[in-house]
Design an enzyme around this catalytic site. Structure first.
Site, PDB file in Angstrom:
ATOM      1  CD  GLN A   1      -2.995  -1.074   0.170  1.00 20.56           C
ATOM      2  OE1 GLN A   1      -3.103  -0.086  -0.572  1.00 20.56           O
ATOM      3  NE2 GLN A   1      -3.785  -2.123   0.060  1.00 20.56           N
TER       4      GLN A   1
ATOM      5  CB  SER B   1       0.857  -6.262  -5.123  1.00 17.43           C
ATOM      6  OG  SER B   1      -0.123  -6.945  -5.872  1.00 17.43           O
TER       7      SER B   1
ATOM      8  CG  HIS C   1      -3.818  -6.324  -7.700  1.00 15.86           C
ATOM      9  ND1 HIS C   1      -4.939  -6.147  -6.930  1.00 15.86           N
ATOM     10  CD2 HIS C   1      -3.013  -7.141  -6.977  1.00 15.86           C
ATOM     11  CE1 HIS C   1      -4.832  -6.820  -5.802  1.00 15.86           C
ATOM     12  NE2 HIS C   1      -3.663  -7.438  -5.801  1.00 15.86           N
TER      13      HIS C   1
ATOM     14  CB  CYS D   1      -7.016 -10.648   2.194  1.00 12.00           C
ATOM     15  SG  CYS D   1      -6.205 -10.377   0.602  1.00 12.00           S
TER      16      CYS D   1
END
Length: 350
Positions: A164, A180, A182, A299
């Site tokens: 993030q 990451s 995406h 998640c």
């Protein structure tokens, strides 16, 4: 559709999709192949790796993975025992792919980020800490943590879940950094682990020896190219999210709704607040108006937050928590529309 769930998965950028389509059509050969097609595909991967490494804090290598969960697992499992040391220090605001891998036990210490430096001692093998809390947007100064711990305990391995925080102007430094695609406008299915010079890892999988044997398996060339394109596009034109955050906060204050966390300590991309109505009810109401938000980390699959209690937030506010996470496609008009619909929902059920 108004999409305010970019912390779960950001809307893919135009340049990301263009890069994926081009490479999928033109460079579909296995990058391990020795013919021209394979060599060209390998060049695509090398270029994307270089693009990503330029945005990471220091010299090191970059291993492409299936995503941040794999990256976090690779970093933590490789580091839980170092030179006879077994203690692991982490925080109470970690993503499940960190928290569940570290697990529990006498050698695991969980503290709020502000306490993490003092929790480390000579028996500590690993420190694992997020750069930005995915539920609240709280910024952790991993650069300071890295510098202070390395000064006192140079052998301690420091891992940062940078998912993030990557490309968001937050302090970022560590021996190992997970990222990451995406989350920054790339595509799902690809991420990576930065490995600082001097850090040695063992492979978790056995296979054909790709990526120096550390992560064997045929690399997804088109996904990797799209990842590099997303980094390039974000660096070239970083979105100004703060006006959206300011408008949202102003509206929430007018509605007299509680904001969870100090906005001054958070990235503007993520705002967590309690609406006074059960989260599930409000999520469905907003979705009926084509507005998509979340109640926390995707998640967690809708389970009660394990992170918000670390901020001292009471159960009644946790049960009504909503997370807004902005992307570059969002507008002030969308924020105003959301606030109007939210007000209707609050008046209907509160």
């Amino acid at each position: 559709m108004i999409y305010f769930d970019n912390a779960a998965s950001a809307m893919p950028l135009k340049k990301t999709l263009e890069a994926f389509n081009k490479i999928a059509k033109e460079h579909f050969s296995n990058p391990a192949a020795l013919h021209k097609g394979g060599i060209e595909a390998e060049k695509v991967i090398t270029a994307a790796r270089g693009t990503i490494l330029k945005e990471l804090p220091k010299n090191g290598s970059f291993i492409f993975t299936s995503g941040a969960t794999e990256s976090n697992n690779m970093a933590i499992i490789n580091s839980v025992k170092q030179r006879g040391k077994t203690k692991t220090v982490t925080t109470t605001i970690e993503h499940p792919s960190v928290d569940n891998v570290i697990g529990t036990g006498d050698n695991t210490v969980r503290v709020f980020p502000s306490q993490i430096i003092e929790a480390v001692d000579d028996s500590t093998a690993l420190v694992s800490v997020t750069s930005v809390c995915g539920e609240t947007g709280f910024i952790v100064d991993t650069k300071q943590i890295f510098a202070e711990i390395k000064k006192r305990f140079p052998a301690c391995i420091i891992h940062v879940d940078g998912v993030q925080g990557f490309l968001k102007n937050v302090p970022l430094d560590a021996d190992l950094i997970s990222v990451s695609a995406h989350k920054i406008g790339g595509l799902t299915g690809v991420g990576g682990l930065f490995v600082g010079d001097g850090i040695r890892l063992n492979p978790m999988l056995r296979g054909g020896g790709q990526q120096k044997g550390l992560r064997p398996g045929t690399e997804p060339t088109a996904l990797i190219a799209a990842f590099g394109a997303a980094v390039d596009a974000t660096v070239a034109e970083k979105p100004d999210i703060k006006p959206l955050c300011d408008r949202l906060i102003s509206g929430l204050n007018i509605l007299n709704l509680k904001i969870n966390g100090r906005i001054s300590e958070c990235v503007p991309d993520i705002v967590n607040f309690s609406c006074g109505v059960k989260s599930e009810i409000m999520l469905h109401f907003l979705a009926e108006h084509n507005i998509y938000v979340s109640s926390g980390s995707a998640c967690s699959k809708g389970k009660k937050s394990k992170i918000l209690p670390a901020y001292g937030i009471p159960d009644k506010d946790i049960d009504t928590a909503i997370r807004i996470s902005f992307g570059r496609q969002n507008t002030l008009d969308e924020v105003d529309t959301f606030l109007n619909v939210l007000e209707k929902g609050v008046k209907r059920w509160k």
